[in-house]
Design a protein around this motif. Sequence first.
Motif, PDB file in Angstrom:
ATOM      1  N   UNK A 311      38.095  27.624  60.792  1.00 49.29           N
ATOM      2  CA  UNK A 311      39.485  27.637  61.204  1.00 49.29           C
ATOM      3  C   UNK A 311      39.842  29.068  60.357  1.00 49.29           C
ATOM      4  N   UNK A 312      39.018  29.513  59.455  1.00 45.61           N
ATOM      5  CA  UNK A 312      39.539  30.600  58.481  1.00 45.61           C
ATOM      6  C   UNK A 312      38.656  31.996  58.829  1.00 45.61           C
ATOM      7  N   UNK A 313      39.324  32.897  58.819  1.00 46.38           N
ATOM      8  CA  UNK A 313      38.538  34.342  59.085  1.00 46.38           C
ATOM      9  C   UNK A 313      37.749  34.565  58.053  1.00 46.38           C
ATOM     10  N   UNK A 314      36.333  34.980  58.156  1.00 48.19           N
ATOM     11  CA  UNK A 314      35.536  35.240  57.182  1.00 48.19           C
ATOM     12  C   UNK A 314      36.022  36.111  56.337  1.00 48.19           C
ATOM     13  N   UNK A 315      36.884  37.312  56.678  1.00 46.98           N
ATOM     14  CA  UNK A 315      37.332  38.089  55.382  1.00 46.98           C
ATOM     15  C   UNK A 315      38.664  37.508  54.525  1.00 46.98           C
ATOM     16  N   UNK A 316      38.666  36.159  54.904  1.00 49.60           N
ATOM     17  CA  UNK A 316      39.782  35.414  54.093  1.00 49.60           C
ATOM     18  C   UNK A 316      39.139  34.632  52.843  1.00 49.60           C
ATOM     19  N   UNK A 317      37.781  34.651  53.018  1.00 55.29           N
ATOM     20  CA  UNK A 317      37.211  33.898  52.247  1.00 55.29           C
ATOM     21  C   UNK A 317      36.930  34.826  50.710  1.00 55.29           C
ATOM     22  N   UNK A 318      37.113  34.037  49.610  1.00 56.10           N
ATOM     23  CA  UNK A 318      37.127  34.716  48.369  1.00 56.10           C
ATOM     24  C   UNK A 318      35.941  34.302  47.590  1.00 56.10           C
ATOM     25  N   UNK A 319      35.365  35.415  46.953  1.00 57.83           N
ATOM     26  CA  UNK A 319      34.109  34.822  46.197  1.00 57.83           C
ATOM     27  C   UNK A 319      34.634  33.947  44.893  1.00 57.83           C
ATOM     28  N   UNK A 320      33.568  33.085  44.588  1.00 58.61           N
ATOM     29  CA  UNK A 320      33.895  32.266  43.470  1.00 58.61           C
ATOM     30  C   UNK A 320      34.137  33.064  42.229  1.00 58.61           C
ATOM     31  N   UNK A 321      34.895  32.786  41.208  1.00 63.71           N
ATOM     32  CA  UNK A 321      34.936  33.582  39.968  1.00 63.71           C
ATOM     33  C   UNK A 321      34.020  32.614  38.972  1.00 63.71           C
ATOM     34  N   UNK A 322      33.993  33.018  37.826  1.00 61.15           N
ATOM     35  CA  UNK A 322      33.012  32.357  36.632  1.00 61.15           C
ATOM     36  C   UNK A 322      33.996  31.401  36.404  1.00 61.15           C
TER      37      UNK A 322
END
Length: 382
Positions: A311-322
């Motif tokens: 349901x979420x656009x690919x560009x809305x996914x955020x890389x995991x941070x440390x």
Amino acid sequence: MEESRETSMSFFSDQKLCYADIIPPFEVLARIEVAVLNFLRTLTSPAPAISDLPLIARKWSNGRVNQGMLTSVSWIFLSGSFCTRSLMQANAAKAFIRVWKVMEMCYKILAQEKRVTQRELFYKLICDSPDYFSSQLEVNRTIQDVVTLLRCSRYSLGIMASSRGLVTGRLLLEEPNKEVVDCSVGGSSGYAISGDLNLLDKLILKTDARYIIVVEKHAIFQRLSEDCVFNQIPTILITAKGYPDIATRFLLHRLSRTFPELPILALVDWNPAGLAILCTFKFGSIGMGLEAYRYACNVKWLGLRGNDLNLIPEESLIPLKPKDLQIAKSLMSTNVLQENYREELALMVQTGKRAEIEALYSHGYEYIGKFIAKKIVQANYI
């Protein structure tokens, strides 16, 4: 009073009780007096010595999970493994003294029939004992040391919870001899949850809701409140604006006991922090030590889940941070996670991505309410 002193004496020798009592002020005062008398007795004995303070270890290696065999609720509890605070060890001497300083302050608070927040206690302590207290974290940890030594709750010590929490929706709150508060008419700001646990315990609660929804984020809570989602889906909405404070957890626990038929559903970000917040509501926290079990509720994970990523656009996914990876590692090392939670966490780490609830706005600002309704139907809660 003499009877309470005898009770206080007996609890110091019973080191198998790994929970904190809720007791009246006079009993707490008696327990503090017993601790002081025992301390003085060792100093004035033929062979003077300063005894170490035996405390229940507040760490995951000492944590266990009650799997809820007699109830649907599982919770974290601590077993009998001990740590100590010692005046004779350089690295523990200040911590040893902090325990006595906090006990002294709690004694004064209770004797004056007052209550303070942890923040108020911090400022009082850094003014009175600046050589021993330099941060709120030191005060918080020492409070838990006192809880484990005296085996009584923080509230019994005269320490109130600082609350960030809000509640709205199909809930009526009535304080004894006061007007009824309708939480559905508070607008997007909701009704502020009191930090006075005694007041929360005395509230008369009424509802015609069918669900209780815990919302991780304040902004999402405001959006759902503004849209009056609780009128479309008969719900009580509650938020702690992130990691849950004690007062919000206490109210949620009260709701769960008062309305045991209502499912409690959590709407959190799809990331390790969101899962950690859910688990804190669900199981309690090791940091709460002997009080952890008091706030556990049978919370179910509504979303976001891995199967919602379509349901979420690919560009809305955020890389995991440390920091995300650190939280994930910590969660994986515990024994609280059920298998499907571990699978979700592993998927987060594998993809290296996180999804926030706000990403659902790509379908319109009113979509989150529709998302909740859809998830409830899919999960067969109706």
